[in-house]
Design an enzyme around this catalytic site. Structure first.
Site, PDB file in Angstrom:
ATOM      1  N   GLU A   1      -2.999  -2.959  -2.480  1.00 52.14           N
ATOM      2  CA  GLU A   1      -3.893  -2.488  -1.646  1.00 52.14           C
ATOM      3  C   GLU A   1      -4.541  -1.117  -2.349  1.00 52.14           C
ATOM      4  OE1 GLU A   1      -3.606  -2.028   2.533  1.00 52.14           O
ATOM      5  OE2 GLU A   1      -5.575  -1.299   2.701  1.00 52.14           O
TER       6      GLU A   1
ATOM      7  N   HIS B   1     -11.891   1.405   2.158  1.00 54.52           N
ATOM      8  CA  HIS B   1     -11.374   2.235   0.980  1.00 54.52           C
ATOM      9  C   HIS B   1     -12.124   2.612  -0.221  1.00 54.52           C
ATOM     10  CE1 HIS B   1      -6.894   1.430   2.230  1.00 54.52           C
ATOM     11  NE2 HIS B   1      -7.584   2.160   3.240  1.00 54.52           N
TER      12      HIS B   1
ATOM     13  N   ASP C   1     -12.512   6.473   5.742  1.00 53.04           N
ATOM     14  CA  ASP C   1     -11.873   5.561   6.147  1.00 53.04           C
ATOM     15  C   ASP C   1     -11.220   5.702   7.637  1.00 53.04           C
ATOM     16  OD1 ASP C   1      -9.957   3.133   6.013  1.00 53.04           O
ATOM     17  OD2 ASP C   1      -8.338   4.789   4.845  1.00 53.04           O
TER      18      ASP C   1
ATOM     19  N   LYS D   1      -7.167   2.336  -2.845  1.00 51.90           N
ATOM     20  CA  LYS D   1      -7.778   3.230  -1.890  1.00 51.90           C
ATOM     21  C   LYS D   1      -8.497   4.325  -2.551  1.00 51.90           C
ATOM     22  CE  LYS D   1      -6.462   5.618   2.333  1.00 51.90           C
ATOM     23  NZ  LYS D   1      -5.727   5.992   3.191  1.00 51.90           N
TER      24      LYS D   1
ATOM     25  N   TRP E   1       0.872  -1.237   0.024  1.00 53.48           N
ATOM     26  CA  TRP E   1      -0.259  -0.112  -0.198  1.00 53.48           C
ATOM     27  C   TRP E   1       0.826   1.328  -0.181  1.00 53.48           C
ATOM     28  CZ3 TRP E   1      -0.202   3.904   3.720  1.00 53.48           C
ATOM     29  CH2 TRP E   1      -1.080   5.096   3.309  1.00 53.48           C
TER      30      TRP E   1
ATOM     31  N   ASP F   1     -10.862   3.741  10.160  1.00 51.72           N
ATOM     32  CA  ASP F   1     -10.334   2.596  10.730  1.00 51.72           C
ATOM     33  C   ASP F   1     -10.564   2.336  12.314  1.00 51.72           C
ATOM     34  OD1 ASP F   1      -8.223   1.488   8.566  1.00 51.72           O
ATOM     35  OD2 ASP F   1      -7.777   3.650   8.674  1.00 51.72           O
TER      36      ASP F   1
ATOM     37  N   ASP G   1      -9.671  -3.376   1.318  1.00 52.02           N
ATOM     38  CA  ASP G   1      -9.927  -2.725   2.555  1.00 52.02           C
ATOM     39  C   ASP G   1     -11.252  -2.304   2.685  1.00 52.02           C
ATOM     40  OD1 ASP G   1      -9.920  -0.913   4.596  1.00 52.02           O
ATOM     41  OD2 ASP G   1      -7.606  -0.885   4.943  1.00 52.02           O
TER      42      ASP G   1
ATOM     43  N   HIS H   1      -8.627  -6.384   4.169  1.00 50.30           N
ATOM     44  CA  HIS H   1      -8.312  -5.656   5.232  1.00 50.30           C
ATOM     45  C   HIS H   1      -9.610  -5.332   5.904  1.00 50.30           C
ATOM     46  CE1 HIS H   1      -4.045  -3.953   4.883  1.00 50.30           C
ATOM     47  NE2 HIS H   1      -4.129  -5.324   5.065  1.00 50.30           N
TER      48      HIS H   1
ATOM     49  N   ASP I   1      -7.508  -4.556   9.795  1.00 49.65           N
ATOM     50  CA  ASP I   1      -6.860  -3.014   9.611  1.00 49.65           C
ATOM     51  C   ASP I   1      -7.641  -2.040  10.477  1.00 49.65           C
ATOM     52  OD1 ASP I   1      -5.157  -0.915   9.222  1.00 49.65           O
ATOM     53  OD2 ASP I   1      -5.531  -0.848   6.704  1.00 49.65           O
TER      54      ASP I   1
HETATM   55  C1  RNT Z   1      -3.833   2.637   4.618  1.00 46.12           C
HETATM   56  C2  RNT Z   1      -4.121   1.278   4.276  1.00 46.12           C
HETATM   57  C3  RNT Z   1      -3.000   0.465   4.860  1.00 46.12           C
HETATM   58  C4  RNT Z   1      -2.405   0.885   6.336  1.00 46.12           C
HETATM   59  C5  RNT Z   1      -1.501  -0.056   6.994  1.00 46.12           C
HETATM   60  C6  RNT Z   1      -0.861   0.626   8.275  1.00 46.12           C
HETATM   61  O1  RNT Z   1      -5.119   3.336   4.176  1.00 46.12           O
HETATM   62  O2  RNT Z   1      -5.372   0.733   4.801  1.00 46.12           O
HETATM   63  O3  RNT Z   1      -3.190  -0.878   5.019  1.00 46.12           O
HETATM   64  O4  RNT Z   1      -3.328   0.975   7.305  1.00 46.12           O
HETATM   65  O5  RNT Z   1      -0.535  -0.288   6.065  1.00 46.12           O
HETATM   66 ZN    ZN Z   2      -5.509  -1.450   4.752  1.00 45.99          ZN
END
Ligand code: RNT
Ligand code: ZN
Length: 439
Positions: free
Chosen positions: A247, A283, A315, A249, A206, A317, A280, A307, A347
């Site tokens: 990955e 994302h 996003d 986004k 990523w 998290d 993810d 993720h 994640d």
């Molecule tokens: C960032 C991505 C990635 C990170 C990690 C820490 O938006 O989701 O996966 O969260 O690499």
């Molecule tokens: Zn991620």
């Protein structure tokens, strides 16, 4: 007198625990009967559950800071942990100690998903274009001791060479070469883990690249990213030891207008290069259903990485909970019969609560979503669907929601020798009192 009281207390605790165990077993037997009526063998489902490892991200231990420098570092690159709850891990020993506590409270055997910035620099610091197995040998040794597999991530944020907002897609060749070298080395380190631990290591790429406002060089940046990735992927690795994922986004804080590594970009790249795509679930646009992508992407890509996270409005998290989206994601995976073809990573990073507690709530939620999907009467629903018996189909979906799922979950925990129900709260509170609060 005190001694007598104490032994009475211990006896009482034992009696309570026995009562609890009996209750869990009894409830499970009843639940098993109910599920059997719907054609589901719960014992078989629990065997399947036992085989689904979750790759626990190391970065919830310290809010994404990493171990390259002392003291806290802000993650940067458009990702952000908020909160100042005491007890954050300050060094590798504390990260490992916290992870051991976490694993001890989870049913099943899991993995560790390490970021390159968590290398062991006790024998001297080196920059990211210089790392190799030297900084990761102690991690491999620890993983061996724990009997767990490892996954890995290159780290292209929180570094002076990512401050411009561009890394692998930078217009500056020097910057690109630095990061190409880093990612190449991370793929080697992943192979090292895979070979050492006897279980394939998934390496996820990523990158934070993007810009805050209108960008006329979108095409150029994406072409550069493609070229950098081509250089990185040109080096073959043994698929027994490592596998690559990319990955995508949508956007990040300060990178609202343009993200180089978008979904279309990486979907194309992964299909082209026959590598894994990492989805993810934070994302995408907030109303987009990532679960629906499962059956689409699997037409072209044989294996996926997820993720699992919880976006709130963006996003963000947040710690994973048993939300509709997470449930739907695993339902789609099970309905597509692809549970064996997914790698499940987590994640989230939240510094506003006990971080060990965050792992337990979040990981257990992902596991519950898998269990929930496996306990669906999928075959029967599919039969109704194919016969266009729409009312019957909808009714079964609806009935599945109120089956005694909790009794099966508790039994799964009990069978694995970890606290069932909310019993983990007390254990985490004790760890907070004895360990975290003293940091
Ligand atoms: C960032 C991505 C990635 C990170 C990690 C820490 O938006 O989701 O996966 O969260 O690499
Ligand atoms: Zn991620």
């Amino acid at each position: 007198m005190n001694e007598i009281n104490e032994s009475n207390n211990i006896n009482l605790k034992k009696v309570n625990e026995m009562e609890k165990s009996k209750r869990i077993e009894k409830f499970y037997e009843l639940a098993k009967e109910q599920y059997a009526e719907a054609g589901i063998d719960t014992d078989h489902v629990l065997e399947q559950m036992q085989k689904v490892p979750i790759s626990l991200h190391c970065w919830q231990t310290d809010d994404c800071g990493g171990m390259e420098h002392e003291g806290s570092v802000l993650a940067g690159g458009g990702i952000q942990a908020t909160g100042n709850f005491p007890g954050k891990a300050r060094n590798i020993a504390e990260v490992r100690m916290d992870m051991e506590k976490v694993y001890s409270l989870l049913p099943g055997k899991h993995r560790l998903n390490l970021h390159a910035s968590y290398g062991d620099f006790s024998r001297g610091w080196v920059d990211r274009d210089q790392i190799d197995a030297t900084q990761f040998t102690s991690w491999a040794d620890w993983a061996k001791e724990q009997g767990i597999g490892m996954d890995f991530n290159c780290t292209l944020y929180s570094h002076p060479k990512s401050e411009s907002g561009f890394t692998l897609s930078s217009l500056d060749k020097g910057i690109r070469d630095f990061w190409i070298e880093h990612v190449k080395r991370c793929r080697d380190i992943s192979s090292f883990f895979g070979e050492q631990l006897g279980t394939r290591c998934v390496h996820n790429i990523w990158i934070p690249d993007g810009s805050k406002d209108v960008t006329v060089n979108r095409f150029k940046h994406r072409a550069l990213l493609k070229d950098s990735l081509d250089q990185i992927m040109a080096e073959p690795q043994n698929p027994k030891f490592m596998a690559d994922a990319v990955e995508a986004k949508l956007f990040g804080i300060g990178l609202e207008a343009f993200t180089v590594g978008s979904h279309e970009f990486y979907l194309g790249y992964a299909v082209d290069k026959k590598m894994m795509l990492c989805l993810d679930i934070g994302h995408f646009h907030p109303t987009e259903q990532v679960s629906d992508k499962v059956s689409a992407v699997f037409q072209y890509i044989p294996e996926l990485l997820f993720h699992v996270t919880r976006p709130i409005r963006w996003d963000s998290d947040h710690v994973v909970t048993l939300s509709d989206e997470v449930k739907m994601l695993f339902e789609e995976i099970v309905w597509a019969d692809k549970l064996g073809k997914v790698n499940v990573g987590l994640d989230f990073f939240d510094g506003s609560l006990n971080r060990i507690g965050a792992y337990i709530v979040g990981t257990r939620a992902a596991q519950k979503a898998i269990l929930n999907a496996l306990l669906n009467p999928t075959d029967k629903i599919r039969f109704y669907e194919e016969k266009q018996m729409n009312f019957e189909k909808l009714a079964l979906h609806e009935e599945a929601k109120t089956k005694p799922f909790g009794a099966v979950w508790d039994y799964f925990c009990y069978k694995n020798g970890v606290p069932a129900g909310d019993d983990y709260i007390a254990e985490i509170q004790q760890y907070e009192k004895e360990v975290l609060s003293k940091r």
